[in-house]
Write a protein that holds these residues in place. Structure first.
Motif, mmCIF file in Angstrom:
data_model
loop_
_atom_site.group_PDB
_atom_site.id
_atom_site.type_symbol
_atom_site.label_atom_id
_atom_site.label_comp_id
_atom_site.label_asym_id
_atom_site.label_seq_id
_atom_site.Cartn_x
_atom_site.Cartn_y
_atom_site.Cartn_z
ATOM 1 N N SER A 1 62.789 26.746 39.259
ATOM 2 C CA SER A 1 64.206 27.024 39.509
ATOM 3 C C SER A 1 64.760 26.085 40.576
ATOM 4 O O SER A 1 64.126 25.824 41.598
ATOM 5 C CB SER A 1 64.387 28.473 39.963
ATOM 6 O OG SER A 1 63.672 28.735 41.150
ATOM 7 N N GLY A 2 65.960 25.564 40.334
ATOM 8 C CA GLY A 2 66.634 24.690 41.279
ATOM 9 C C GLY A 2 66.284 23.225 41.153
ATOM 10 O O GLY A 2 66.953 22.377 41.765
ATOM 11 N N LEU A 3 65.265 22.899 40.382
ATOM 12 C CA LEU A 3 64.840 21.512 40.288
ATOM 13 C C LEU A 3 65.849 20.639 39.543
ATOM 14 O O LEU A 3 65.928 19.435 39.778
ATOM 15 C CB LEU A 3 63.469 21.411 39.613
ATOM 16 C CG LEU A 3 62.314 22.066 40.376
ATOM 17 C CD1 LEU A 3 60.987 21.766 39.681
ATOM 18 C CD2 LEU A 3 62.280 21.588 41.825
ATOM 19 N N THR A 4 66.622 21.256 38.649
ATOM 20 C CA THR A 4 67.667 20.488 37.951
ATOM 21 C C THR A 4 68.711 20.001 38.933
ATOM 22 O O THR A 4 69.131 18.830 38.897
ATOM 23 C CB THR A 4 68.334 21.358 36.867
ATOM 24 O OG1 THR A 4 67.357 21.781 35.926
ATOM 25 C CG2 THR A 4 69.431 20.569 36.152
ATOM 26 N N GLU A 5 69.142 20.887 39.833
ATOM 27 C CA GLU A 5 70.124 20.499 40.851
ATOM 28 C C GLU A 5 69.532 19.472 41.813
ATOM 29 O O GLU A 5 70.223 18.545 42.247
ATOM 30 C CB GLU A 5 70.606 21.722 41.617
ATOM 31 C CG GLU A 5 71.495 22.662 40.824
ATOM 32 C CD GLU A 5 70.693 23.659 39.976
ATOM 33 O OE1 GLU A 5 69.461 23.486 39.850
ATOM 34 O OE2 GLU A 5 71.313 24.614 39.459
ATOM 35 N N LEU A 6 68.251 19.644 42.145
ATOM 36 C CA LEU A 6 67.590 18.689 43.030
ATOM 37 C C LEU A 6 67.570 17.301 42.399
ATOM 38 O O LEU A 6 67.890 16.297 43.060
ATOM 39 C CB LEU A 6 66.160 19.149 43.321
ATOM 40 C CG LEU A 6 65.305 18.220 44.186
ATOM 41 C CD1 LEU A 6 65.874 18.103 45.591
ATOM 42 C CD2 LEU A 6 63.854 18.708 44.237
ATOM 43 N N PHE B 1 72.718 21.378 48.657
ATOM 44 C CA PHE B 1 72.983 22.578 49.452
ATOM 45 C C PHE B 1 73.041 23.806 48.558
ATOM 46 O O PHE B 1 72.477 24.860 48.877
ATOM 47 C CB PHE B 1 74.293 22.439 50.226
ATOM 48 C CG PHE B 1 74.673 23.681 50.971
ATOM 49 C CD1 PHE B 1 74.143 23.934 52.233
ATOM 50 C CD2 PHE B 1 75.530 24.623 50.413
ATOM 51 C CE1 PHE B 1 74.466 25.094 52.930
ATOM 52 C CE2 PHE B 1 75.857 25.780 51.091
ATOM 53 C CZ PHE B 1 75.324 26.019 52.349
ATOM 54 N N TYR B 2 73.735 23.670 47.429
ATOM 55 C CA TYR B 2 73.827 24.792 46.496
ATOM 56 C C TYR B 2 72.445 25.223 46.032
ATOM 57 O O TYR B 2 72.138 26.428 45.980
ATOM 58 C CB TYR B 2 74.683 24.407 45.291
ATOM 59 C CG TYR B 2 74.632 25.417 44.165
ATOM 60 C CD1 TYR B 2 75.387 26.592 44.227
ATOM 61 C CD2 TYR B 2 73.803 25.211 43.064
ATOM 62 C CE1 TYR B 2 75.328 27.525 43.202
ATOM 63 C CE2 TYR B 2 73.731 26.148 42.044
ATOM 64 C CZ TYR B 2 74.499 27.298 42.113
ATOM 65 O OH TYR B 2 74.423 28.228 41.099
ATOM 66 N N ALA B 3 71.603 24.253 45.713
ATOM 67 C CA ALA B 3 70.254 24.574 45.224
ATOM 68 C C ALA B 3 69.429 25.268 46.300
ATOM 69 O O ALA B 3 68.725 26.245 46.028
ATOM 70 C CB ALA B 3 69.558 23.309 44.743
ATOM 71 N N VAL B 4 69.497 24.766 47.545
ATOM 72 C CA VAL B 4 68.749 25.379 48.640
ATOM 73 C C VAL B 4 69.249 26.801 48.899
ATOM 74 O O VAL B 4 68.451 27.745 49.053
ATOM 75 C CB VAL B 4 68.866 24.523 49.919
ATOM 76 C CG1 VAL B 4 68.293 25.263 51.126
ATOM 77 C CG2 VAL B 4 68.147 23.195 49.732
#
Length: 309
Positions: free
Chosen positions: A251-256, A295-298
């Motif tokens: 999760s979140g790796l796409t945004e990263l 920031f959104y992903a974190v």
């Protein structure tokens, strides 16, 4: 279509400017200084027209202006804001922005100082464990540092004063990029579950070693080997991403990845001062978008994740 001869146009400009200077000889020294400066701006703007636009209308406009009897001098107040780019920097020298580039550089990061302060507050407020607090503080402070140092540096640079302070801030502006890259990876390397036996589990401290080495290099060879310095930024930004291969939770790796790609694309403008108008300000916009995605992903996937589930 008449192809403008640059020397003819230059002669006309000199005649026009000399005539205007004669008319204002009795004005104050401040006014003459402003008008003299504006005259230089006119030369630059019409040099651009002569060499790049090749418009016969420019030639006719100059002829008309030369023979006019108007006492108004407002025509010479062509602001440098109309000039979006200077010549590229010489080897081992820093690029000197135009007026509009200075303002754009200040605004594009200055507007993000306050949101980054709010971002730190939200991250800390959302944290629920010691690792999350540490990650939130490190990442939040790096956001504030990035936008604040950049804004202060470009403001001092624009003032044209405090040369020593400008040089120190320039070094800090470059150094904070290394810190920001390391801080951007810290929440992912601290809070994501990595395979215990994988080499990527050691990246959390290694990324900070790379940041320190980068800062040392940047201070030793300031404004030298600029391409190599940019390569260091890219290497430091890409290598830690290999840790995502060992992350069990995806999760979140796409945004990263999306944020990292935006940073990389923005480097094109980071290296294009004097070749693309307002290139550095455009680079700032890429940084803003990339930082927003990260920031959104974190905030969404790392800090306080257990409270959200």
């Amino acid at each position: 279509m008449i192809l403008i001869d640059a020397s003819t146009c230059s002669d006309l400009l000199e005649d026009m400017i000399s005539s205007l200077n004669y008319r204002i000889v009795s004005t104050s020294s401040i006014t003459m200084k402003v008008i003299g400066s504006s005259a230089n701006y006119i030369r630059t703007i019409f040099r651009f027209l002569c060499f790049h636009l090749c418009l016969d209308e420019t030639f006719r406009w100059l002829m008309k202006f030369k023979h006019t009897n108007s006492n108004s001098v407002c025509g010479i107040f062509v602001s440098e804001a109309l000039r979006f780019m200077n010549a590229p920097a010489k080897r081992n020298e820093a690029y000197v922005p135009t007026e509009i580039e200075h303002v754009a550089n200040i605004v594009t990061h200055g507007l993000w100082v306050f949101p980054s302060i709010l971002g730190l507050f939200f991250l800390v407020y959302q944290s629920s464990s010691s690792p999350e607090y540490i990650s939130a503080i490190i990442y939040g402070l790096s956001l504030i540092g990035l936008f604040s140092v950049s804004t202060v540096f470009h403001s001092v640079f624009y003032s044209g004063r405090f040369r020593v302070l400008k040089d120190i801030l320039h070094r800090c502006d470059r150094a904070v990029i290394y810190l920001f890259i390391a801080a951007s990876y810290t929440p992912w390397l601290m809070l994501k579950d990595l395979e215990p036996e994988a080499w990527s589990s050691e990246l959390c401290w290694f990324v900070w070693v790379m940041a320190i080495c980068g800062i040392a290099y940047q201070n030793l060879f300031h404004e030298r080997y600029k391409t190599l310095e940019t390569c260091f930024y890219l290497i430091m930004g890409i290598i830690p991403a290999a840790a995502t291969l060992h992350m069990q939770d995806r999760s979140g790796l796409t945004e990263l990845a999306a944020g990292g790609l935006i940073y990389i694309l923005g480097v094109v403008f980071f290296k294009a001062d004097g070749r693309i108008p307002c290139a550095h300000a455009i680079w700032h916009l890429f940084v803003n978008v990339g930082a927003s995605l990260h920031f959104y992903a974190v905030f969404q996937y790392l800090i306080g994740k257990h409270d959200k589930s």
